[in-house]
Design an enzyme around this catalytic site. Structure first.
Site, PDB file in Angstrom:
ATOM      1  N   LYS A  31       0.829  -1.220   0.000  1.00 59.29           N
ATOM      2  CA  LYS A  31       0.000   0.000   0.000  1.00 59.29           C
ATOM      3  C   LYS A  31       0.859   1.265   0.000  1.00 59.29           C
ATOM      4  O   LYS A  31       0.566   2.209  -0.706  1.00 59.29           O
ATOM      5  CB  LYS A  31      -0.875   0.066   1.260  1.00 59.29           C
ATOM      6  CG  LYS A  31      -1.980  -0.931   1.338  1.00 59.29           C
ATOM      7  CD  LYS A  31      -2.957  -0.580   2.455  1.00 59.29           C
ATOM      8  CE  LYS A  31      -2.325  -0.534   3.829  1.00 59.29           C
ATOM      9  NZ  LYS A  31      -1.979  -1.830   4.389  1.00 59.29           N
ATOM     10  N   ARG A  81      -9.270   1.491   9.063  1.00 54.67           N
ATOM     11  CA  ARG A  81      -8.905   0.098   9.295  1.00 54.67           C
ATOM     12  C   ARG A  81     -10.051  -0.686   9.941  1.00 54.67           C
ATOM     13  O   ARG A  81      -9.987  -1.898  10.022  1.00 54.67           O
ATOM     14  CB  ARG A  81      -7.740   0.009  10.281  1.00 54.67           C
ATOM     15  CG  ARG A  81      -6.380   0.404   9.776  1.00 54.67           C
ATOM     16  CD  ARG A  81      -5.592  -0.813   9.314  1.00 54.67           C
ATOM     17  NE  ARG A  81      -4.266  -0.962   9.876  1.00 54.67           N
ATOM     18  CZ  ARG A  81      -3.207  -0.224   9.630  1.00 54.67           C
ATOM     19  NH1 ARG A  81      -3.304   0.823   8.839  1.00 54.67           N
ATOM     20  NH2 ARG A  81      -2.034  -0.511  10.158  1.00 54.67           N
ATOM     21  N   ARG A 110      12.267  -6.823   5.480  1.00 56.41           N
ATOM     22  CA  ARG A 110      12.264  -5.355   5.459  1.00 56.41           C
ATOM     23  C   ARG A 110      13.147  -4.787   6.582  1.00 56.41           C
ATOM     24  O   ARG A 110      13.147  -5.279   7.695  1.00 56.41           O
ATOM     25  CB  ARG A 110      10.821  -4.860   5.629  1.00 56.41           C
ATOM     26  CG  ARG A 110      10.670  -3.363   5.443  1.00 56.41           C
ATOM     27  CD  ARG A 110       9.287  -2.996   5.035  1.00 56.41           C
ATOM     28  NE  ARG A 110       8.352  -2.966   6.157  1.00 56.41           N
ATOM     29  CZ  ARG A 110       7.107  -2.503   6.060  1.00 56.41           C
ATOM     30  NH1 ARG A 110       6.646  -2.062   4.904  1.00 56.41           N
ATOM     31  NH2 ARG A 110       6.305  -2.517   7.097  1.00 56.41           N
ATOM     32  N   ARG A 139      11.918  -3.180  12.045  1.00 54.91           N
ATOM     33  CA  ARG A 139      10.903  -2.488  12.853  1.00 54.91           C
ATOM     34  C   ARG A 139      10.289  -3.486  13.836  1.00 54.91           C
ATOM     35  O   ARG A 139      10.076  -4.642  13.469  1.00 54.91           O
ATOM     36  CB  ARG A 139       9.795  -1.984  11.920  1.00 54.91           C
ATOM     37  CG  ARG A 139       9.865  -0.500  11.630  1.00 54.91           C
ATOM     38  CD  ARG A 139       8.949  -0.092  10.497  1.00 54.91           C
ATOM     39  NE  ARG A 139       7.561  -0.557  10.645  1.00 54.91           N
ATOM     40  CZ  ARG A 139       6.591  -0.286   9.788  1.00 54.91           C
ATOM     41  NH1 ARG A 139       6.831   0.453   8.724  1.00 54.91           N
ATOM     42  NH2 ARG A 139       5.370  -0.742   9.968  1.00 54.91           N
ATOM     43  N   ARG A 174      -0.818  -8.928  13.260  1.00 55.51           N
ATOM     44  CA  ARG A 174      -1.354  -7.814  12.461  1.00 55.51           C
ATOM     45  C   ARG A 174      -2.245  -8.338  11.339  1.00 55.51           C
ATOM     46  O   ARG A 174      -3.269  -7.735  11.018  1.00 55.51           O
ATOM     47  CB  ARG A 174      -0.210  -6.988  11.845  1.00 55.51           C
ATOM     48  CG  ARG A 174       0.498  -6.113  12.849  1.00 55.51           C
ATOM     49  CD  ARG A 174       1.814  -5.618  12.304  1.00 55.51           C
ATOM     50  NE  ARG A 174       1.661  -4.575  11.306  1.00 55.51           N
ATOM     51  CZ  ARG A 174       2.616  -4.254  10.423  1.00 55.51           C
ATOM     52  NH1 ARG A 174       3.749  -4.906  10.400  1.00 55.51           N
ATOM     53  NH2 ARG A 174       2.417  -3.295   9.553  1.00 55.51           N
TER      54      ARG A 174
HETATM   55  P1  AMP Z   1       1.045   0.861   9.300  1.00 52.95           P
HETATM   56  O1  AMP Z   1       2.364   1.484   9.022  1.00 52.95           O
HETATM   57  O2  AMP Z   1      -0.077   1.441   8.514  1.00 52.95           O
HETATM   58  O3  AMP Z   1       1.085  -0.643   9.219  1.00 52.95           O
HETATM   59  O4  AMP Z   1       0.698   1.198  10.842  1.00 52.95           O
HETATM   60  C1  AMP Z   1       1.558   0.809  11.884  1.00 52.95           C
HETATM   61  C2  AMP Z   1       0.759   0.689  13.171  1.00 52.95           C
HETATM   62  O5  AMP Z   1       0.130   1.959  13.485  1.00 52.95           O
HETATM   63  C3  AMP Z   1      -0.379  -0.304  13.132  1.00 52.95           C
HETATM   64  O6  AMP Z   1       0.053  -1.625  13.412  1.00 52.95           O
HETATM   65  C4  AMP Z   1      -1.304   0.246  14.211  1.00 52.95           C
HETATM   66  O7  AMP Z   1      -0.811  -0.066  15.518  1.00 52.95           O
HETATM   67  C5  AMP Z   1      -1.175   1.741  14.029  1.00 52.95           C
HETATM   68  N1  AMP Z   1      -2.184   2.268  13.062  1.00 52.95           N
HETATM   69  C6  AMP Z   1      -1.944   2.879  11.873  1.00 52.95           C
HETATM   70  N2  AMP Z   1      -3.090   3.231  11.263  1.00 52.95           N
HETATM   71  C7  AMP Z   1      -4.087   2.819  12.091  1.00 52.95           C
HETATM   72  C8  AMP Z   1      -5.514   2.863  12.015  1.00 52.95           C
HETATM   73  N3  AMP Z   1      -6.168   3.390  10.961  1.00 52.95           N
HETATM   74  N4  AMP Z   1      -6.216   2.347  13.060  1.00 52.95           N
HETATM   75  C9  AMP Z   1      -5.612   1.815  14.130  1.00 52.95           C
HETATM   76  N5  AMP Z   1      -4.277   1.709  14.250  1.00 52.95           N
HETATM   77  C10 AMP Z   1      -3.509   2.212  13.242  1.00 52.95           C
END
Ligand code: AMP
Length: 224
Positions: A21, A96, A134, A167, A178
């Site tokens: 994404k 989400r 990664r 990370r 996740r």
């Molecule tokens: P991402 O980089 O989008 O995978 O986000 C990393 C982490 O940030 C996720 O595993 C969540 O803990 C938090 N996060 C990011 N966007 C959201 C969202 N829309 N709702 C809830 N948690 C989020």
């Protein structure tokens, strides 16, 4: 690609963690001239800067869980109200959950932006292979992949020579968590938008390179 086919749209990037994404969103940002909004990036910036918001979110993020709907809804409402979103935006990692989707649908209606969904569909095994390879630079945020885009010899960042790290949320047990969260919480959201939006593009990724996937998404959007 001209923005005229798209109109004033908020492109909602759906897809499990690791589906690409972020990469596709950045290509769309450059092609369409629209801001790329990633709630994950905004949260990580806050964690890095040690803000109150970052302190609230850190433990939840490290455990691979979702932060509260209320917190991300506030982040998104603030970001979407800025002038650079007047003609549209690309939302990456938000919404989400069904609750976030409902709040966003109301917000977009108020802002006069049409939701257009791009759903990147990919197998779990492909994701695990991709994410465990990664690495990122803890200083500048540059992202590497041990297979497709390795850092400099010795595991150093190309930009500032900082040793790159995995990370916390790219570790395999966390990835599994996740992915499970994604399936449980995002499927109802996909169902909600399927019946609601005029343009819902489902793109099977995985076999193709990131560049090919980006091209396919751009073509779909250009064709309405
Ligand atoms: P991402 O980089 O989008 O995978 O986000 C990393 C982490 O940030 C996720 O595993 C969540 O803990 C938090 N996060 C990011 N966007 C959201 C969202 N829309 N709702 C809830 N948690 C989020």
């Amino acid at each position: 690609m001209a923005n005229s086919t798209l109109g004033k749209a908020a492109i909602l990037m759906f897809g499990p963690p690791g589906s690409g994404k972020g990469t596709v969103s950045k290509v769309l940002m450059a092609r369409l001239g629209l801001p790329h909004i990633s709630t994950g990036d905004i949260l990580r910036e806050n964690v890095q800067a040690g803000t109150a918001l970052g302190r609230e979110a850190k433990a939840v993020m490290d455990a691979g869980k979702l932060v509260s709907d209320d917190l991300v809804n506030r982040i998104a409402a603030e970001r979407l109200s800025r002038p650079d979103c007047a003609n549209g935006c690309i939302l990456d990692g938000y919404p989400r959950t069904l609750e976030q989707g409902k709040v966003l649908a109301g917000l977009l209606a108020k802002l006069g932006l049409e939701p257009v969904v791009v759903y990147l569909d990919v197998d779990y095994n492909v994701i695990v292979a991709r994410l465990t390879a990664r690495r990122s630079c803890p200083k500048c945020g540059a992202v590497y992949n041990l297979v497709s885009k390795p850092p400099k010899a010795g595991g150093l960042c190309e930009v500032d020579d900082t040793p790159v790290v995995i990370r916390d949320d790219d570790k395999e047990d966390v990835i599994r968590q996740r992915f499970a969260n994604y399936e449980k919480q995002t499927q109802p959201l996909v169902d909600f938008f399927t019946g609601k939006v005029k343009r819902f593009h489902r793109v099977k990724v995985g076999e193709g390179s990131p560049e090919e996937n980006c091209e396919r998404v751009c073509r779909l959007l250009a064709n309405g």
